[in-house]
Enzyme design. Structure first.
Site, PDB file in Angstrom:
ATOM      1  N   HIS A  57       0.819  -1.220   0.000  1.00 19.06           N
ATOM      2  CA  HIS A  57       0.000   0.000   0.000  1.00 19.06           C
ATOM      3  C   HIS A  57       0.853   1.270   0.000  1.00 19.06           C
ATOM      4  CE1 HIS A  57      -3.743  -2.277   1.699  1.00 19.06           C
ATOM      5  NE2 HIS A  57      -3.528  -2.506   0.422  1.00 19.06           N
ATOM      6  N   CYS A  93       9.103  17.026 -13.757  1.00 15.35           N
ATOM      7  CA  CYS A  93       8.115  17.443 -14.770  1.00 15.35           C
ATOM      8  C   CYS A  93       7.191  18.558 -14.294  1.00 15.35           C
ATOM      9  CB  CYS A  93       7.287  16.240 -15.215  1.00 15.35           C
ATOM     10  SG  CYS A  93       6.001  15.761 -14.040  1.00 15.35           S
ATOM     11  N   THR A 131      -3.194  -9.790  10.237  1.00 17.14           N
ATOM     12  CA  THR A 131      -4.075  -9.398   9.133  1.00 17.14           C
ATOM     13  C   THR A 131      -5.303 -10.292   9.147  1.00 17.14           C
ATOM     14  OG1 THR A 131      -4.361  -9.434   6.722  1.00 17.14           O
ATOM     15  CG2 THR A 131      -2.570 -10.769   7.611  1.00 17.14           C
ATOM     16  N   ASN A 156      -2.966 -14.119  14.404  1.00 19.92           N
ATOM     17  CA  ASN A 156      -3.920 -13.010  14.398  1.00 19.92           C
ATOM     18  C   ASN A 156      -4.902 -13.203  15.550  1.00 19.92           C
ATOM     19  OD1 ASN A 156      -4.714 -10.589  12.978  1.00 19.92           O
ATOM     20  ND2 ASN A 156      -6.585 -11.649  12.409  1.00 19.92           N
TER      21      ASN A 156
HETATM   22 ZN   LIG Z   1       6.834  14.412 -12.363  1.00 20.26          ZN
END
Ligand SMILES: [Zn+2]
Length: 185
Positions: A57, A93, A131, A156
């Site tokens: 993530h 950019c 998880t 878990n």
């Molecule tokens: Zn960029």
């Protein structure tokens, strides 16, 4: 994720006993890859090699350009803000920088998913820690590991859909159970 008892809480979260146990496992040469859904970078902060950590993530410690995908550190972006650029643009950019985490609805990073699947296919033991195993792609990784002949160990506190397929099930908080489990070997 459970926090170690008595841990000093500062502004930023700190690695806990569960993170430390995985560092030990790596130093013993028994850890191939960590695939994490967390974006906090705590496995690396605890001492795991960054090249063994797949952050499915993303991470809050980097920024990514929405235009060209260039990545730099969050620290460098914050330094630019501190030195008078309220909204620093991509230096490559000129595009918009955002934290390099996966937003809701955004596609996962294909390289991270590929690395995670490769690791699941190429392990003897697939250790699922902290998880619920209900969200793709992590849930799918369990199936990949099972099909490749790996044993699945689930640590878990709550039940998961894969409990019946696990070779070992440890339904206790990670901070206490993981160091004990990995020491036991
Ligand atoms: Zn960029």
């Amino acid at each position: 994720m459970a926090h170690a008892r008595g841990a000093v809480r500062t502004g930023a979260p700190l690695p806990n006993a569960g993170h430390a146990a995985l560092v030990d496992l790596e130093r013993q040469g028994r850890l191939r890859t960590i695939v994490t859904q967390n974006v906090d970078g705590l496995h690396q902060a605890a001492g795991c090699s960054p090249d063994r950590v797949v952050e499915i993530h993303g991470t809050v410690h980097e920024v990514e350009c929405l235009g060209c995908g260039d990545r730099t550190t969050m620290r460098s972006a914050l330094e630019r803000v501190a030195s008078g650029e309220p909204d620093p643009a991509c230096l490559v950019c000129g595009g918009i920088l955002k934290s390099a985490t996966i937003s809701f609805g955004q596609e996962l990073d294909a390289r991270a998913v590929t690395a995670a699947v490769a690791a699941a296919r190429d392990c003897d033991v697939f250790l699922a820690v902290g998880t619920s195993l209900q969200v793709w792609p992590v849930a799918g990784l369990v199936e990949v590991a099972l099909r490749s002949g790996a044993q699945v160990v689930i640590v878990n506190a709550e039940p998961t859909p894969f409990d019946d397929l696990a070779s070992l099930l440890v339904a206790e908080p990670i901070g206490a159970s993981l160091p004990r489990l990995l020491t036991a070997g």
